[in-house]
Each structure stands twice: as structure tokens, then as C-alpha cells.
Design a protein around this motif. Structure first.
Motif, PDB file in Angstrom:
ATOM      1  N   UNK A 202       0.853  -1.186   0.000  1.00 35.33           N
ATOM      2  CA  UNK A 202       0.000   0.000   0.000  1.00 35.33           C
ATOM      3  C   UNK A 202       0.892   1.240   0.000  1.00 35.33           C
ATOM      4  N   UNK A 203       0.282   2.412   0.033  1.00 33.23           N
ATOM      5  CA  UNK A 203       1.062   3.643   0.073  1.00 33.23           C
ATOM      6  C   UNK A 203       1.635   3.922   1.457  1.00 33.23           C
ATOM      7  N   UNK A 204       1.313   3.078   2.432  1.00 28.85           N
ATOM      8  CA  UNK A 204       1.839   3.270   3.787  1.00 28.85           C
ATOM      9  C   UNK A 204       2.748   2.092   4.175  1.00 28.85           C
ATOM     10  N   UNK A 205       2.161   0.912   4.377  1.00 28.15           N
ATOM     11  CA  UNK A 205       2.915  -0.281   4.759  1.00 28.15           C
ATOM     12  C   UNK A 205       2.447  -1.456   3.904  1.00 28.15           C
ATOM     13  N   UNK A 206       3.163  -2.567   3.988  1.00 26.08           N
ATOM     14  CA  UNK A 206       2.695  -3.775   3.309  1.00 26.08           C
ATOM     15  C   UNK A 206       1.437  -4.285   4.000  1.00 26.08           C
ATOM     16  N   UNK A 207       0.519  -4.811   3.162  1.00 18.73           N
ATOM     17  CA  UNK A 207      -0.746  -5.288   3.686  1.00 18.73           C
ATOM     18  C   UNK A 207      -1.095  -6.666   3.179  1.00 18.73           C
ATOM     19  N   UNK A 208      -2.104  -7.248   3.809  1.00 16.24           N
ATOM     20  CA  UNK A 208      -2.725  -8.489   3.354  1.00 16.24           C
ATOM     21  C   UNK A 208      -4.099  -8.113   2.830  1.00 16.24           C
ATOM     22  N   UNK A 209      -4.396  -8.497   1.597  1.00 17.08           N
ATOM     23  CA  UNK A 209      -5.641  -8.085   0.953  1.00 17.08           C
ATOM     24  C   UNK A 209      -6.480  -9.288   0.574  1.00 17.08           C
ATOM     25  N   UNK A 210      -7.806  -9.101   0.656  1.00 17.07           N
ATOM     26  CA  UNK A 210      -8.766 -10.105   0.211  1.00 17.07           C
ATOM     27  C   UNK A 210      -9.960  -9.383  -0.384  1.00 17.07           C
TER      28      UNK A 210
ATOM     29  N   UNK B   7     -12.759   3.027   5.969  1.00 16.56           N
ATOM     30  CA  UNK B   7     -12.536   3.006   4.522  1.00 16.56           C
ATOM     31  C   UNK B   7     -11.401   3.964   4.170  1.00 16.56           C
ATOM     32  N   UNK B   8     -10.696   3.626   3.074  1.00 16.23           N
ATOM     33  CA  UNK B   8      -9.575   4.467   2.655  1.00 16.23           C
ATOM     34  C   UNK B   8      -9.373   4.359   1.152  1.00 16.23           C
ATOM     35  N   UNK B   9      -9.010   5.481   0.557  1.00 19.22           N
ATOM     36  CA  UNK B   9      -8.617   5.543  -0.854  1.00 19.22           C
ATOM     37  C   UNK B   9      -7.106   5.735  -0.890  1.00 19.22           C
ATOM     38  N   UNK B  10      -6.331   4.681  -1.232  1.00 24.52           N
ATOM     39  CA  UNK B  10      -4.876   4.771  -1.146  1.00 24.52           C
ATOM     40  C   UNK B  10      -4.265   5.566  -2.284  1.00 24.52           C
ATOM     41  N   UNK B  11      -3.134   6.182  -1.997  1.00 24.01           N
ATOM     42  CA  UNK B  11      -2.393   6.942  -2.996  1.00 24.01           C
ATOM     43  C   UNK B  11      -1.370   6.016  -3.643  1.00 24.01           C
TER      44      UNK B  11
ATOM     45  N   UNK C 249       8.864  -2.350  -3.414  1.00 22.24           N
ATOM     46  CA  UNK C 249       9.983  -1.663  -2.779  1.00 22.24           C
ATOM     47  C   UNK C 249       9.762  -1.529  -1.288  1.00 22.24           C
ATOM     48  N   UNK C 250      10.730  -0.998  -0.564  1.00 26.54           N
ATOM     49  CA  UNK C 250      10.602  -0.864   0.894  1.00 26.54           C
ATOM     50  C   UNK C 250       9.403  -0.012   1.292  1.00 26.54           C
ATOM     51  N   UNK C 251       8.740  -0.432   2.349  1.00 25.87           N
ATOM     52  CA  UNK C 251       7.625   0.324   2.920  1.00 25.87           C
ATOM     53  C   UNK C 251       7.881   0.476   4.415  1.00 25.87           C
ATOM     54  N   UNK C 252       8.814   1.382   4.783  1.00 26.99           N
ATOM     55  CA  UNK C 252       9.173   1.525   6.194  1.00 26.99           C
ATOM     56  C   UNK C 252       8.312   2.532   6.952  1.00 26.99           C
ATOM     57  N   UNK C 253       7.302   3.088   6.284  1.00 27.90           N
ATOM     58  CA  UNK C 253       6.520   4.156   6.882  1.00 27.90           C
ATOM     59  C   UNK C 253       5.516   3.689   7.914  1.00 27.90           C
ATOM     60  N   UNK C 254       4.748   4.629   8.420  1.00 28.12           N
ATOM     61  CA  UNK C 254       3.729   4.344   9.425  1.00 28.12           C
ATOM     62  C   UNK C 254       2.415   3.980   8.752  1.00 28.12           C
ATOM     63  N   UNK C 255       1.593   3.215   9.463  1.00 30.70           N
ATOM     64  CA  UNK C 255       0.251   2.911   8.982  1.00 30.70           C
ATOM     65  C   UNK C 255      -0.570   4.194   8.908  1.00 30.70           C
ATOM     66  N   UNK C 256      -1.693   4.124   8.204  1.00 27.33           N
ATOM     67  CA  UNK C 256      -2.529   5.310   8.023  1.00 27.33           C
ATOM     68  C   UNK C 256      -3.088   5.808   9.349  1.00 27.33           C
ATOM     69  N   UNK C 257      -3.367   7.093   9.388  1.00 27.98           N
ATOM     70  CA  UNK C 257      -4.136   7.655  10.493  1.00 27.98           C
ATOM     71  C   UNK C 257      -5.563   7.117  10.409  1.00 27.98           C
ATOM     72  N   UNK C 258      -6.119   6.723  11.543  1.00 30.59           N
ATOM     73  CA  UNK C 258      -7.504   6.257  11.590  1.00 30.59           C
ATOM     74  C   UNK C 258      -8.308   7.246  12.426  1.00 30.59           C
TER      75      UNK C 258
END
Length: 210
Positions: free
Chosen positions: A36-44, A121-125, A171-180
Motif C-alpha cells: 500500500x502507500x503506507x505499509x505492506x498489507x494483506x488483501x482479500x 474506509x480508505x482511498x490509497x495513494x 519496494x521498501x515500505x518503512x513508513x507508518x500505517x494510516x491515520x484512523x
């Protein structure tokens, strides 16, 4: 380069191929690892109850914890949750981007995403994520075991979750998760701190009331 279950997404051609491979697996009810635009995720597939249950099991996540939904556009989000005027303003200001908006579910929202009456819900960049979410919303959670750190690379996600058939390497995703932010009350309430601050959220809401 691609290696086994980890598929590179460096070039436009690779990104298109990776998104197509992910969509094939999602349609078959399999979860995939995604950047994702923040961290790696698991999607379904958010509409597939069995696939969403696999996310809970993979992460060892408590059943009462809801899983957020990533969408390809604002209309898809509006079909899942009831946006207040304040929530609309946040979406206009911060989407696409690292803000998850929690709001009341609509009757059309899948009930298997959690036991709460609300949904995040979120619309990722991220163009890969929006392409994968194009055919339908995705249930997405960070690619970590519940309570543990999120791996910053696709290779480490694949090692942590050997049951995954595919992990897209963005590529690397070392950032923080999204603000909720919870938008069900009279004022925004931060449920998880992230890149977007409470001051920024409060400013956007104040602008909508001016």
C-alpha cells in the motif's frame, strides 16, 4: 526481478502484470500480499466472507477487530459507509492518501468485515492498489501478526506468511500505517496516530463549517 511468490512491480508493465495476477487470486478467494502507500498489507476480496476470514486467521487477529476496506474511488467508499459532511470534507482534503475514515456502515456493507456497526474506509495513494481495488473493494490489513511489527519488504512479508501465493514487491515500505479517525461523533476522534495529524484533521473539519 520476480522470484517465486514475490513479484516485482518496478516498471509499468510489471505493475500491470502484478495487478492482474493479484486479481486472479482474489477472484479465486485467496489473500495476497500488497504494497500500500503506507505499509505492506494483506488483501482479500471484501465481498468474500471466506477470504476475509483467512485474513483474521493469517494475522491471528481477534474476531471483534474490524478490517478496513480500501477502495478505488470515493463512490465505492460511499456505498459502504454513511459520510457526514465533515467526513466528506476529510475525504476531499486527504484522499488519495494515508487517512482511514471510520463511519457508520450502510446496509450494503458486507457484515463479515467485523462485528462493529462502523467500518473504516480508505482511498490509497497507490496506482497498484487502486487497480486491484477497481473491480471491487478490498479488505486490507497490515501484513503483520496481531500486535507485532509490520515487515518493511515484500520478501519479509513472504517469509512471515508462507501460505500466501503472491506478494507484490513495491519496494521498501518503512513508513507508518494510516491515520484512523472516527467520524461518527460530534468531533473527530483519532483511533490510531499516523502521517495525518489531529491538527490537520481539525483544520479540514473547521474549514467545512466556516
Amino acid at each position: 526481478m520476480s522470484s517465486g511468490r514475490v513479484v516485482s512491480a518496478e516498471t509499468p508493465e510489471q505493475r500491470a502484470a502484478a495487478a492482474a495476477a493479484a486479481l486472479d487470486l482474489l477472484r479465486d478467494g485467496e489473500p495476497v500480499g500488497v504494497p500500500t502507500d503506507t505499509v505492506y498489507g494483506l488483501a482479500a476480496d471484501a465481498a468474500d466472507a471466506d477470504a476475509v476470514q483467512q485474513l483474521f486467521e493469517l494475522k491471528e487477529r481477534p474476531a471483534e477487530r474490524s478490517i478496513a476496506v480500501l477502495v478505488s474511488d470515493v463512490a465505492a467508499a460511499a456505498a459502504l459507509v454513511r459520510f457526514t459532511p465533515q467526513a466528506w470534507r476529510l475525504a476531499e482534503r486527504f484522499w488519495p492518501g494515508p487517512l482511514t475514515i471510520v463511519a457508520e456502515r450502510t446496509p450494503e456493507a458486507p457484515p463479515h468485515l467485523g462485528t462493529s456497526s462502523t467500518l473504516g474506509v480508505r482511498l490509497p495513494d497507490d496506482d497498484i492498489m487502486r487497480a486491484i481495488a477497481g473491480p471491487g473493494p478490498l479488505a486490507v490489513t497490515s501484513a503483520n501478526l496481531h500486535g507485532g511489527p509490520t515487515p518493511p519488504t515484500a520478501q519479509s512479508v513472504a517469509q512471515l506468511f508462507p501460505a500466501l501465493s503472491l506478494v507484490i514487491d513495491g519496494g521498501p515500505r518503512p513508513g507508518a500505517s494510516s491515520t484512523v479517525v472516527d467520524m461518527t461523533g460530534s468531533a473527530p476522534a483519532i483511533l490510531r496516530e499516523g502521517p495525518i495529524t489531529l491538527d490537520g484533521i481539525s483544520s479540514a473539519v473547521s474549514d467545512s463549517e466556516a
